[in-house]
Design an enzyme around this catalytic site. Sequence first.
Site, PDB file in Angstrom:
ATOM      1  N   ASP A 260       0.826  -1.218   0.000  1.00 15.76           N
ATOM      2  CA  ASP A 260       0.000   0.000   0.000  1.00 15.76           C
ATOM      3  C   ASP A 260       0.855   1.261   0.000  1.00 15.76           C
ATOM      4  O   ASP A 260       0.404   2.327   0.417  1.00 15.76           O
ATOM      5  CB  ASP A 260      -0.974  -0.008   1.188  1.00 15.76           C
ATOM      6  CG  ASP A 260      -0.228  -0.146   2.508  1.00 15.76           C
ATOM      7  OD1 ASP A 260       1.015  -0.292   2.476  1.00 15.76           O
ATOM      8  OD2 ASP A 260      -0.884  -0.107   3.563  1.00 15.76           O
TER       9      ASP A 260
ATOM     10  N   HIS B 161      20.252   2.736 -21.088  1.00 12.66           N
ATOM     11  CA  HIS B 161      19.381   3.033 -19.950  1.00 12.66           C
ATOM     12  C   HIS B 161      19.864   2.326 -18.683  1.00 12.66           C
ATOM     13  O   HIS B 161      19.066   1.785 -17.918  1.00 12.66           O
ATOM     14  CB  HIS B 161      17.928   2.653 -20.267  1.00 12.66           C
ATOM     15  CG  HIS B 161      17.301   3.558 -21.279  1.00 12.66           C
ATOM     16  ND1 HIS B 161      16.083   3.301 -21.875  1.00 12.66           N
ATOM     17  CD2 HIS B 161      17.716   4.734 -21.807  1.00 12.66           C
ATOM     18  CE1 HIS B 161      15.804   4.280 -22.719  1.00 12.66           C
ATOM     19  NE2 HIS B 161      16.780   5.155 -22.702  1.00 12.66           N
TER      20      HIS B 161
ATOM     21  N   ASP C  27      24.393  10.668 -16.665  1.00 13.80           N
ATOM     22  CA  ASP C  27      23.253  11.313 -17.327  1.00 13.80           C
ATOM     23  C   ASP C  27      22.242  11.591 -16.233  1.00 13.80           C
ATOM     24  O   ASP C  27      21.583  10.673 -15.728  1.00 13.80           O
ATOM     25  CB  ASP C  27      22.680  10.372 -18.395  1.00 13.80           C
ATOM     26  CG  ASP C  27      21.537  11.007 -19.189  1.00 13.80           C
ATOM     27  OD1 ASP C  27      21.007  12.043 -18.753  1.00 13.80           O
ATOM     28  OD2 ASP C  27      21.183  10.441 -20.243  1.00 13.80           O
TER      29      ASP C  27
ATOM     30  N   ASP D 152      18.413  17.950 -18.306  1.00 15.41           N
ATOM     31  CA  ASP D 152      18.817  16.631 -18.822  1.00 15.41           C
ATOM     32  C   ASP D 152      20.230  16.774 -19.380  1.00 15.41           C
ATOM     33  O   ASP D 152      20.408  17.259 -20.495  1.00 15.41           O
ATOM     34  CB  ASP D 152      17.816  16.188 -19.905  1.00 15.41           C
ATOM     35  CG  ASP D 152      18.129  14.805 -20.456  1.00 15.41           C
ATOM     36  OD1 ASP D 152      19.062  14.150 -19.941  1.00 15.41           O
ATOM     37  OD2 ASP D 152      17.436  14.393 -21.405  1.00 15.41           O
TER      38      ASP D 152
ATOM     39  N   HIS E  28      21.454   5.645 -31.117  1.00 17.48           N
ATOM     40  CA  HIS E  28      20.269   6.435 -30.727  1.00 17.48           C
ATOM     41  C   HIS E  28      20.237   7.760 -31.480  1.00 17.48           C
ATOM     42  O   HIS E  28      21.173   8.109 -32.196  1.00 17.48           O
ATOM     43  CB  HIS E  28      20.223   6.637 -29.207  1.00 17.48           C
ATOM     44  CG  HIS E  28      21.400   7.393 -28.621  1.00 17.48           C
ATOM     45  ND1 HIS E  28      21.535   8.760 -28.731  1.00 17.48           N
ATOM     46  CD2 HIS E  28      22.480   6.978 -27.914  1.00 17.48           C
ATOM     47  CE1 HIS E  28      22.640   9.148 -28.100  1.00 17.48           C
ATOM     48  NE2 HIS E  28      23.238   8.078 -27.606  1.00 17.48           N
TER      49      HIS E  28
ATOM     50  N   HIS F 115      16.014  15.176 -28.226  1.00 14.23           N
ATOM     51  CA  HIS F 115      14.557  15.131 -28.073  1.00 14.23           C
ATOM     52  C   HIS F 115      14.105  16.469 -27.521  1.00 14.23           C
ATOM     53  O   HIS F 115      14.902  17.216 -26.934  1.00 14.23           O
ATOM     54  CB  HIS F 115      14.162  13.983 -27.130  1.00 14.23           C
ATOM     55  CG  HIS F 115      14.915  13.979 -25.835  1.00 14.23           C
ATOM     56  ND1 HIS F 115      14.564  14.762 -24.771  1.00 14.23           N
ATOM     57  CD2 HIS F 115      16.055  13.334 -25.452  1.00 14.23           C
ATOM     58  CE1 HIS F 115      15.432  14.571 -23.776  1.00 14.23           C
ATOM     59  NE2 HIS F 115      16.352  13.718 -24.170  1.00 14.23           N
TER      60      HIS F 115
ATOM     61  N   HIS G 129      11.305  13.660 -22.091  1.00 12.33           N
ATOM     62  CA  HIS G 129      11.122  13.457 -23.531  1.00 12.33           C
ATOM     63  C   HIS G 129       9.824  14.187 -23.849  1.00 12.33           C
ATOM     64  O   HIS G 129       8.735  13.616 -23.787  1.00 12.33           O
ATOM     65  CB  HIS G 129      11.047  11.971 -23.874  1.00 12.33           C
ATOM     66  CG  HIS G 129      12.363  11.275 -23.680  1.00 12.33           C
ATOM     67  ND1 HIS G 129      12.548   9.937 -23.900  1.00 12.33           N
ATOM     68  CD2 HIS G 129      13.572  11.740 -23.303  1.00 12.33           C
ATOM     69  CE1 HIS G 129      13.814   9.618 -23.642  1.00 12.33           C
ATOM     70  NE2 HIS G 129      14.448  10.692 -23.279  1.00 12.33           N
TER      71      HIS G 129
ATOM     72  N   GLU H 214      22.662  15.363 -27.852  1.00  9.44           N
ATOM     73  CA  GLU H 214      23.335  14.349 -27.035  1.00  9.44           C
ATOM     74  C   GLU H 214      23.895  13.182 -27.838  1.00  9.44           C
ATOM     75  O   GLU H 214      23.522  12.024 -27.640  1.00  9.44           O
ATOM     76  CB  GLU H 214      22.368  13.817 -25.978  1.00  9.44           C
ATOM     77  CG  GLU H 214      21.001  13.382 -26.493  1.00  9.44           C
ATOM     78  CD  GLU H 214      20.136  12.811 -25.367  1.00  9.44           C
ATOM     79  OE1 GLU H 214      20.614  11.904 -24.673  1.00  9.44           O
ATOM     80  OE2 GLU H 214      18.992  13.268 -25.202  1.00  9.44           O
TER      81      GLU H 214
ATOM     82  N   TYR I 153      29.473   4.227 -28.234  1.00  7.11           N
ATOM     83  CA  TYR I 153      29.383   3.133 -27.259  1.00  7.11           C
ATOM     84  C   TYR I 153      30.061   1.920 -27.871  1.00  7.11           C
ATOM     85  O   TYR I 153      29.512   1.298 -28.792  1.00  7.11           O
ATOM     86  CB  TYR I 153      27.907   2.848 -26.939  1.00  7.11           C
ATOM     87  CG  TYR I 153      27.147   4.131 -26.637  1.00  7.11           C
ATOM     88  CD1 TYR I 153      27.115   4.656 -25.347  1.00  7.11           C
ATOM     89  CD2 TYR I 153      26.515   4.836 -27.667  1.00  7.11           C
ATOM     90  CE1 TYR I 153      26.456   5.848 -25.085  1.00  7.11           C
ATOM     91  CE2 TYR I 153      25.857   6.032 -27.415  1.00  7.11           C
ATOM     92  CZ  TYR I 153      25.831   6.531 -26.126  1.00  7.11           C
ATOM     93  OH  TYR I 153      25.189   7.715 -25.870  1.00  7.11           O
TER      94      TYR I 153
ATOM     95  N   ARG J  27      28.860   9.914 -23.824  1.00  6.95           N
ATOM     96  CA  ARG J  27      27.781  10.766 -24.335  1.00  6.95           C
ATOM     97  C   ARG J  27      28.000  12.149 -23.741  1.00  6.95           C
ATOM     98  O   ARG J  27      28.436  12.275 -22.592  1.00  6.95           O
ATOM     99  CB  ARG J  27      26.398  10.209 -23.955  1.00  6.95           C
ATOM    100  CG  ARG J  27      25.238  11.057 -24.430  1.00  6.95           C
ATOM    101  CD  ARG J  27      23.878  10.339 -24.393  1.00  6.95           C
ATOM    102  NE  ARG J  27      23.449   9.966 -23.062  1.00  6.95           N
ATOM    103  CZ  ARG J  27      23.477   8.731 -22.583  1.00  6.95           C
ATOM    104  NH1 ARG J  27      23.951   7.743 -23.330  1.00  6.95           N
ATOM    105  NH2 ARG J  27      23.071   8.471 -21.362  1.00  6.95           N
TER     106      ARG J  27
ATOM    107  N   GLU K  97      25.720  15.693 -23.402  1.00  6.41           N
ATOM    108  CA  GLU K  97      24.338  16.157 -23.632  1.00  6.41           C
ATOM    109  C   GLU K  97      24.126  17.533 -23.024  1.00  6.41           C
ATOM    110  O   GLU K  97      24.372  17.746 -21.831  1.00  6.41           O
ATOM    111  CB  GLU K  97      23.356  15.165 -22.980  1.00  6.41           C
ATOM    112  CG  GLU K  97      21.908  15.628 -23.027  1.00  6.41           C
ATOM    113  CD  GLU K  97      20.927  14.594 -22.491  1.00  6.41           C
ATOM    114  OE1 GLU K  97      21.310  13.806 -21.600  1.00  6.41           O
ATOM    115  OE2 GLU K  97      19.788  14.582 -22.973  1.00  6.41           O
TER     116      GLU K  97
HETATM  117  N1  GLY Z   1      18.124  11.037 -19.785  1.00  7.84           N
HETATM  118  C1  GLY Z   1      17.266  10.672 -20.811  1.00  7.84           C
HETATM  119  C2  GLY Z   1      17.762  11.109 -22.101  1.00  7.84           C
HETATM  120  O1  GLY Z   1      18.855  11.627 -22.192  1.00  7.84           O
HETATM  121  O2  GLY Z   1      17.085  11.027 -23.070  1.00  7.84           O
HETATM  122 MN    MN Z   2      19.947  12.480 -20.619  1.00  3.89          MN
HETATM  123 MN    MN Z   3      18.174  13.403 -23.161  1.00  3.43          MN
END
Ligand code: GLY
Ligand code: MN
Ligand code: MN
Length: 440
Positions: free
Chosen positions: A37, A242, A259, A271, A350, A354, A361, A384, A388, A412, A414
């Site tokens: 709960d 992820h 990240d 982000d 990727h 975004h 996102h 970003e 990899y 990465r 970003e």
């Molecule tokens: N942290 C999520 C992205 O970079 O899209």
């Molecule tokens: Mn990110």
């Molecule tokens: Mn991002």
Amino acid sequence: MLISPAVYAERRARFFQALGGAAAVLPAAPLVTHHADCEWPFRQNSDFWYLTGFDEPDAVALFLPHRPEGERFVLFVNPKEPSAEVWNGFRWGCEGAVAQFGADLAHPRSELAQRLPEYLSGAEGIAFRVGKHAAVEPLVLQAWAGQLDRAPRSGAAALGLVAPCPLLHALRLRKSPEELDRMREAARISAEAHELARQVARPGLNERQVQAVIEQHFLEQGARGAAYNSIVAGGDNACVLHYTSNNAQLRDGDLLLIDAGCSLNDYYNGDITRTFPINGHFTGEQRALYELVLAAQEAAVAAVAPGQTAEGVHETAVRVLVQGLVDLGLLAGEIDGIIEQGAYRHLYMHRTGHWLGLDVHDVGAYRLGEHHNALEPGMVLTVEPGLYVSDRLAVPEGQPAIEDRWKGIGIRIEDDVAVTEHSHENLTASALKAPAAMER
Ligand code: GLY
Ligand code: MN
Ligand code: MN
């Protein structure tokens, strides 16, 4: 400065204009069970939040352009109830919904089923997002079905159920000056956390200890917390896009990819990704790939301007990466051919960014059919690119096998970038990224 009630009122006015004669039903988010709960921390639905600024679960907002003035913005909310508030905290109740949130009328949520058919009566259409709101959807469909049943004699019924998203998300895609201020604040806190993380990271720490430093800063600065599950990924873990288990020991000689971004109390998000050597010194291979990702990222950021497209920003990054990978011997062949065939995707799998806003996102169309929508002032997107290098994906036919010295490197970089009148503003520029700043 927080977004003022006048700004929410102005958003509603623009939404009403977009609706024409259709009524809209927008549910708030419910509380979501974590286990037994216990619930997850409440997270308001961003569409509902954008139009109301009301931060309680289970509410439903009605936008009724067909009703007389003074009955067009109706909120259904959990009513004041001392026995519930003593357990779960303050509620605004119906009076607060009117006095503080600008509702024309407010009712207890328990009266929605009974009142909805009357409120929707006379609307030309009903704007409601099917498939997302299990508790409210049957009520909307029943109300509409009732109208259709009675239409031969009443002479009127909503003619269609339409999606509110294209209207609302087009508004959310273009950030107002007030929103950009909030996003600068989210960016500032997020960037500071990355600077702190780099100062504390060293071999032998657990990824989670670095995560703690980052998220402590978010909370200390008054943010709600992490905007999404922070990724703190040492070495090869960074090749899992992820990765969120954040529970490995940081090793001498590895890179650390972080990240992480905060979410403010009013849900605007940062982000940011940064990658740096855990022991303070890049190896030759790490530096070569870092400089390449940085070159791609800087070229892609530089491309952000009105008239450009998100696709164009992505293509800019891909071209720099592919050229650099060919120069390093990690790809072979002619640049255009590699790009056309996607023969780089075992190393960069990727997209380059975004939309960013109330959702990490964020909402809004990137394209309409084959047409890629042009960037406009007020839009905010992440930039970003990354690389990899691991054995997880097969090397495409015709491409060189990867030497071991490159493996386990995941990078990465970003930033969050706002489109301005003539160019762009890098909201996260205070998070350093020059190679020299990544070393110590
Ligand atoms: N942290 C999520 C992205 O970079 O899209
Ligand atoms: Mn990110
Ligand atoms: Mn991002």
